[in-house]
Design an enzyme around this catalytic site. Structure first.
Site: not given
Length: 362
Positions: A107, A103, A172, A220, A154, A158
């Site tokens: 954030r 993965h 990207h 993309e 993932e 926060n």
């Protein structure tokens, strides 16, 4: 939209928990870098910082292109470092290790907003969502198939942080779709931002387009037929392409799938991975002529990679001049073995023991 063909059968079961290693470079942010269920311990790893160490070795050629779903072997249960192995044996072992991109972690400022964009505009599925109030963050896992056999995203939110600096180093993500124009129209209809209209890639024939998610991460869109891995690329910028290729081949066991120079536009790209591009997620490295350093910001975190032995993995990384930011070993409370490292440009990766990863998914 995205059309997915089935992956090869896997012995790994769908995920109920996984590993997080995400630092934040701004004071006051929750450094929620490991977020297992509440019965488990927490681990915080700081943000990756560039390093200037030289990687002056010769790149080795790897023969790994079958594209099949990886199997897990008993070597993943190794509980101690392979300190007696010679450097030659360790680097040869890397070529045979069972590795897969698990993965990519980054954030976002509004989790529900991002989930809505990915599911409605890009056709992803929300695989699971987990809130950890005592650590003040929430995770969401999205992709085009279960975490046991697909490369997934993932997301980390926060508490109280609604904006991050993406910087200039991250490029990207790539998503393969059957009809780029139709996907772009859907993005526009949902109020999304299109930064490049559909059309052939510069110097090639593949139809592409670029869109941005609500936090400014670029995607993309690549026009391809059905694929088992629609989430197909992570593009990062590097300051010395040959140095980076050598490192990922030798230390990570990746194969250089192709390299293309575009002198007209003053950049060169290299595609590396653990199988052919049409069946696997790959790492796309970009070198812009004359640019050796970039600003990484504090938004993008790292990629996680599966391995049969985190101890040998760390040895190989050290032998190739890499920097280990977390020595190999079990995490407190759950015994999942991991190691973390930086590449020549300071990009962070976390290696996770394959067998332990399966146990965590249970």
């Amino acid at each position: 939209m995205v059309r997915i063909i089935p992956m090869a059968a896997s012995s790994i079961r769908p995920s109920l928990s996984t590993l997080r290693f995400a630092g934040a470079s701004r004071p006051g942010l929750s450094l929620a870098s490991f977020a297992p269920p509440r019965r488990l311990a927490f681990l915080h790893l700081g943000s990756a910082m560039p390093q200037s160490q030289s990687f002056g070795f010769k790149a080795s050629e790897l023969l790994r292109s079958d594209g099949k779903t990886m199997s897990v072997v008993a070597a993943g249960n190794a509980a101690q470092a392979s300190t007696t192995a010679s450097p030659e044996n360790v680097l040869e072992w890397v070529k045979q290790d069972k590795r897969r991109l698990l993965h990519v972690v980054y954030r976002v400022g509004d989790l529900d907003r991002t989930i809505k964009f990915y599911t409605e505009c890009l056709g992803m599925k929300l695989l699971r969502k987990r809130d950890i109030p005592e650590e003040r963050y929430t995770n969401a896992f999205l992709g085009y198939g279960p975490e046991d056999s697909h490369f997934v995203i993932e997301l980390t939110y926060n508490y109280g942080v609604d904006k991050y600096d993406i910087g200039t180093a991250f490029g990207h993500f790539g998503v393969a779709v059957e009809d780029v124009a139709k996907t772009v129209e859907l993005v526009k209809a949902k109020g999304g931002k299109v930064t490049r209209e559909p059309g052939p890639v510069k110097g090639g024939n593949t139809v592409i387009a670029f869109v941005e998610d609500p936090d400014g991460y670029k995607f993309e869109l690549l026009e391809r037929g059905p694929t088992p891995e629609p989430l197909c690329q992570v593009m990062l910028r590097v300051g010395d392409l040959d140095r980076s290729i050598a490192f990922y081949e030798k230390a990570f066991g990746m194969e250089l799938l192709r390299k293309r120079d575009n002198p007209e536009y003053k950049y060169t790209i290299a595609m590396l991975g653990y199988g052919p591009e049409d069946k696997n997620a790959v790492l796309e490295l970009t070198y812009n002529y004359g640019v050796t350093e970039y600003d990484k910001g504090n938004a993008y975190a790292q990629i996680a990679v599966g391995t049969d032995d985190v101890y040998k993995t760390a040895e190989a990384i050290k032998l190739c001049g890499g920097k280990i930011t977390r020595e190999p070993g079990p995490l407190p409370g759950i015994h999942t073995k991991i190691t973390a490292c930086l590449d020549p440009d300071g990009w962070k990766s976390v290696f996770v023991d394959n067998v332990d990863f399966l146990k965590e998914l249970e």
